[in-house]
Design a protein around this motif. Structure first.
Motif, PDB file in Angstrom:
ATOM      1  N   TYR A   1       0.836  -1.213   0.000  1.00 65.13           N
ATOM      2  CA  TYR A   1       0.000   0.000   0.000  1.00 65.13           C
ATOM      3  C   TYR A   1       0.866   1.258   0.000  1.00 65.13           C
ATOM      4  CZ  TYR A   1      -3.352   3.510   1.565  1.00 65.13           C
ATOM      5  OH  TYR A   1      -4.116   4.639   1.669  1.00 65.13           O
TER       6      TYR A   1
ATOM      7  N   GLN B   1      -6.384  -1.750  -3.429  1.00 64.54           N
ATOM      8  CA  GLN B   1      -6.275  -0.471  -2.724  1.00 64.54           C
ATOM      9  C   GLN B   1      -7.625  -0.059  -2.139  1.00 64.54           C
ATOM     10  OE1 GLN B   1      -4.542   2.776  -4.950  1.00 64.54           O
ATOM     11  NE2 GLN B   1      -5.564   4.269  -3.665  1.00 64.54           N
TER      12      GLN B   1
ATOM     13  N   GLU C   1      -8.220   0.472   1.799  1.00 57.92           N
ATOM     14  CA  GLU C   1      -8.616   1.778   2.318  1.00 57.92           C
ATOM     15  C   GLU C   1      -9.971   1.711   3.003  1.00 57.92           C
ATOM     16  OE1 GLU C   1      -8.214   4.392  -1.019  1.00 57.92           O
ATOM     17  OE2 GLU C   1      -6.078   4.746  -0.610  1.00 57.92           O
TER      18      GLU C   1
ATOM     19  N   GLU D   1      -5.218   2.286  10.915  1.00 59.91           N
ATOM     20  CA  GLU D   1      -4.895   3.549  10.262  1.00 59.91           C
ATOM     21  C   GLU D   1      -3.692   4.220  10.934  1.00 59.91           C
ATOM     22  OE1 GLU D   1      -7.238   7.578   8.840  1.00 59.91           O
ATOM     23  OE2 GLU D   1      -7.812   6.610  10.727  1.00 59.91           O
TER      24      GLU D   1
ATOM     25  N   GLU E   1       0.096   4.936   9.280  1.00 62.00           N
ATOM     26  CA  GLU E   1       0.742   6.248   9.287  1.00 62.00           C
ATOM     27  C   GLU E   1       2.096   6.186   9.984  1.00 62.00           C
ATOM     28  OE1 GLU E   1      -0.064   9.006   7.600  1.00 62.00           O
ATOM     29  OE2 GLU E   1      -1.486   7.577   6.742  1.00 62.00           O
TER      30      GLU E   1
ATOM     31  N   ARG F   1       4.406   4.698   7.601  1.00 62.38           N
ATOM     32  CA  ARG F   1       4.781   5.662   6.563  1.00 62.38           C
ATOM     33  C   ARG F   1       5.966   6.520   7.031  1.00 62.38           C
ATOM     34  NH1 ARG F   1       1.464   7.317   2.555  1.00 62.38           N
ATOM     35  NH2 ARG F   1      -0.421   6.821   3.762  1.00 62.38           N
TER      36      ARG F   1
ATOM     37  N   ASN G   1      -4.781  15.198  -4.898  1.00 57.32           N
ATOM     38  CA  ASN G   1      -4.304  14.913  -3.549  1.00 57.32           C
ATOM     39  C   ASN G   1      -5.002  15.757  -2.489  1.00 57.32           C
ATOM     40  OD1 ASN G   1      -2.478  13.318  -1.980  1.00 57.32           O
ATOM     41  ND2 ASN G   1      -1.228  15.130  -1.655  1.00 57.32           N
TER      42      ASN G   1
ATOM     43  N   LYS H   1      -6.473   9.545  -4.634  1.00 51.28           N
ATOM     44  CA  LYS H   1      -5.702  10.350  -3.681  1.00 51.28           C
ATOM     45  C   LYS H   1      -4.399   9.671  -3.255  1.00 51.28           C
ATOM     46  CE  LYS H   1      -6.170  12.690   0.798  1.00 51.28           C
ATOM     47  NZ  LYS H   1      -5.951  14.057   0.341  1.00 51.28           N
ATOM     48  N   SER H   2      -4.472   8.403  -2.868  1.00 49.47           N
ATOM     49  CA  SER H   2      -3.279   7.707  -2.382  1.00 49.47           C
ATOM     50  C   SER H   2      -2.220   7.566  -3.470  1.00 49.47           C
ATOM     51  CB  SER H   2      -3.673   6.327  -1.842  1.00 49.47           C
ATOM     52  OG  SER H   2      -2.532   5.602  -1.448  1.00 49.47           O
ATOM     53  N   LYS H   3      -2.651   7.163  -4.665  1.00 43.13           N
ATOM     54  CA  LYS H   3      -1.697   6.995  -5.762  1.00 43.13           C
ATOM     55  C   LYS H   3      -1.139   8.347  -6.201  1.00 43.13           C
ATOM     56  CE  LYS H   3      -3.660   2.678  -7.476  1.00 43.13           C
ATOM     57  NZ  LYS H   3      -4.396   2.000  -8.576  1.00 43.13           N
TER      58      LYS H   3
ATOM     59  N   SER I   1      -0.577  10.869  -4.267  1.00 40.94           N
ATOM     60  CA  SER I   1       0.416  11.239  -3.264  1.00 40.94           C
ATOM     61  C   SER I   1       1.754  10.553  -3.537  1.00 40.94           C
ATOM     62  CB  SER I   1      -0.092  10.865  -1.869  1.00 40.94           C
ATOM     63  OG  SER I   1       0.882  11.137  -0.891  1.00 40.94           O
TER      64      SER I   1
END
Length: 229
Positions: free
Chosen positions: A10, A20, A24, A34, A38, A41, A210, A217-219, A221
């Motif tokens: 992801y 995805q 999500e 979640e 983060e 990340r 984004n 949105k995720s892709k 970013s």
């Protein structure tokens, strides 16, 4: 059990569109997952900037535990396991390049019109079979009818055969702002722009995606992060 492989996929933008969306959906219903994603990340960002910084990452995990009393020892162990997973990932799986990400992300826009009762709907038979050159020939005759929808499928068809300049010309030929397809037009324009090397224009469109809440949105970013490198 923390699903390290799924989280890695992801965060690296390697999931298919269906994977995805499913992941999500789980994130939106699982606050703990979640938060862990983060946190992962942030770990990935440190490892990206310095592959020797594992000691720093481990210390950050421990400090997070001190600051957040709700974190259990399992979370600490899971975070350290994630660090090890990142290390193994970088050793054995090369990080995809920007162009590789684009090719991974490029999927034909789904057929959302065939089952409608609209008499002016385009014929997507060839498109759905993956016969994009034939689809282009058919769709060009339908441009006068339902121009917005036809332009989207026609532009995507050109993208699928790597005719990027032609795809952009079609996707830019109709006003799509404030329509239900705005995000879709921006997304496929972005992919075409990256392919032809126009990073600035691609970045402008990706930043719009984004900032919103679209499925891209995720892709977007991830592509933005690669464009900044």
């Amino acid at each position: 059990m923390i699903e390290e492989e799924k989280i890695l996929k992801y965060l690296r933008g390697l999931m298919s569109e269906s994977e995805q969306l499913e992941f999500e959906s789980r994130l939106s219903n699982n606050k703990e997952l979640e938060e862990f994603v983060e946190h992962s990340r942030r770990i990935m960002q440190i490892v990206d900037s310095d592959t020797q910084a594992f000691g720093q990452v481990v210390r950050s995990v421990i400090n997070t535990k001190k600051e957040n009393k709700s974190w259990s020892p399992i979370w600490i162990a899971a975070s350290i396991l994630m660090i090890i997973s990142f290390a193994s990932y970088y050793l054995f799986v090369p990080t995809p390049t920007l162009n590789q990400l684009v090719e991974n992300y490029l999927e034909p826009y789904p057929d959302v019109v065939t089952n409608r009762s609209d008499e002016q709907k385009p014929d997507l038979t060839s498109y759905n079979r993956g016969e994009y050159q034939e689809a282009i020939d058919v769709l060009q005759y339908s441009l006068d009818n339902n121009q917005l929808v036809v332009s989207l499928y026609l532009g995507v068809s050109y993208l699928m055969i790597n005719e990027n300049e032609q795809a952009l010309e079609i996707l830019n030929s109709v006003p799509f702002e404030d329509t239900q397809f705005e995000d879709d037009f921006l997304w496929y324009q972005s992919l075409a722009l990256i392919r032809i090397g126009n990073a600035n224009e691609a970045r402008n469109r990706l930043e719009k995606l984004n900032r919103g809440s679209s499925n891209y949105k995720s892709k977007s970013s991830i592509l933005l992060d690669n464009l900044r490198e």
